[in-house]
Design a protein around this motif. Structure first.
Motif, PDB file in Angstrom:
ATOM      1  N   ARG A 183      -0.179  -1.981  -4.180  1.00 13.94           N
ATOM      2  CA  ARG A 183      -0.097  -2.744  -5.420  1.00 13.94           C
ATOM      3  C   ARG A 183      -0.539  -1.894  -6.609  1.00 13.94           C
ATOM      4  NH1 ARG A 183      -3.446  -7.886  -3.348  1.00 13.94           N
ATOM      5  NH2 ARG A 183      -4.606  -6.158  -2.400  1.00 13.94           N
ATOM      6  N   ASP A 226      -3.530   0.689  -0.593  1.00 13.51           N
ATOM      7  CA  ASP A 226      -2.952  -0.516  -1.188  1.00 13.51           C
ATOM      8  C   ASP A 226      -1.789  -0.134  -2.105  1.00 13.51           C
ATOM      9  OD1 ASP A 226      -2.425  -2.923  -2.565  1.00 13.51           O
ATOM     10  OD2 ASP A 226      -4.516  -3.556  -2.385  1.00 13.51           O
ATOM     11  N   MET A 276       3.204  -7.294  -0.325  1.00 16.74           N
ATOM     12  CA  MET A 276       2.120  -7.051  -1.282  1.00 16.74           C
ATOM     13  C   MET A 276       2.646  -6.816  -2.692  1.00 16.74           C
ATOM     14  SD  MET A 276      -0.841  -4.943   0.783  1.00 16.74           S
ATOM     15  CE  MET A 276       0.165  -3.815   1.736  1.00 16.74           C
ATOM     16  N   LEU A 293      -2.210 -10.048  -0.143  1.00 16.06           N
ATOM     17  CA  LEU A 293      -2.052  -9.534   1.212  1.00 16.06           C
ATOM     18  C   LEU A 293      -1.302 -10.544   2.072  1.00 16.06           C
ATOM     19  CD1 LEU A 293      -5.545  -7.997   2.082  1.00 16.06           C
ATOM     20  CD2 LEU A 293      -3.607  -6.931   0.947  1.00 16.06           C
TER      21      LEU A 293
END
Length: 264
Positions: free
Chosen positions: A106, A104, A86, A92
């Protein structure tokens, strides 16, 4: 195997995550620590894979075909590999959907002079050219000369030593996809039961997987849809006002199996 080779093999449908593994559960702090270690080239563990012609049920939509020959299954290391996918790819991996990623990783930024890692904070990062998105660095969207130019245009003087530090730090981050990620391989002759047993042994010594998660991995190896079936049941119970964790169903199931004389 180099990190970028691992990611390529995932994209090329040569490297998979088995359905019996738990979902992505790492928090952002884990992602920060992983990148910090890789920048300094500290050890970050190994990846355990199983090469097989008869893979178990796989995560994601891809279905194995015997015409494909042998493929590799990640038995240990999927949290790290998924995190790196990622952060480096910016998307993804094919075996997960957005709804399955609770935390997440990121949006991670790095202070390119001090190497401090933080998730985006408007108050300290807006109009501050020292803070760079690590994914942009991985994807070669950041150039050293542009960073130094922006810093100087922001009214800050840089010594030659500071410029060298920025250059070295940018290179250290950019080099991460080319670092070796140590791989240990379960031989192709291993059976599904042996592969699951190895997964259990490797993970039983850790602190992150509960006994119920390890038991579910064993169950899912033979009942591929077990995890999804259990999650659906939990949602039904929740609608009726009964909120339980996944562990509850596993312990109930194990209790029933034990009562029936199973050695599982």
């Amino acid at each position: 195997m180099k990190i970028n080779q691992i990611l390529d093999k995932i994209d090329e449908k040569q490297l998979f995550i088995p359905a019996f593994q738990r979902e992505y559960v790492w928090r952002r702090g884990h992602a920060k620590n992983l990148i910090a270690s890789l920048i300094r080239e500290y050890p970050t563990g190994t990846m355990l894979t199983w090469e097989t012609n008869t893979p178990p049920e796989l995560k994601g939509d891809w279905e194995y075909s015997s015409h494909q020959g042998s493929v590799k299954i990640i038995l240990d290391g999927q949290q790290r590999i998924t995190t790196l996918y990622m952060l480096i790819r910016g998307t993804l991996p094919p075996y997960y959907t957005e709804s399955e990623i609770k935390y997440d990783p990121r949006g991670l930024y790095i202070h390119i002079e001090t190497l401090e890692l933080q998730y985006y904070k408007k108050t300290i990062m807006d109009n501050n050219p020292y803070w760079l998105n690590v994914t942009d660095i991985f994807q070669r969207k950041v150039r050293e000369r542009n960073v130094i130019k922006e810093i100087k245009e922001n009214g800050q003087e840089l010594t030659n030593e500071q410029e060298d530090t920025i250059s070295d730090n940018l290179q250290a981050v950019s080099n991460i996809p080319d670092l070796e990620f140590l791989e240990q391989t379960v031989p192709i002759r291993a059976t599904l039961k042996e592969a699951i047993d190895i997964f259990y042994i490797v993970n039983a010594s850790g602190v992150n997987l509960t006994d119920a998660e390890l038991a579910l991995a064993q169950i899912s190896g033979y009942w591929p849809t077990a995890r999804e079936e259990f999650k659906k049941k939990l949602e039904i119970l929740k609608e009726d006002g009964f909120v339980f964790k996944l562990d509850f169903i596993i312990y109930c199931l194990l209790g029933i199996l034990h009562n029936k004389g199973s050695e599982m």
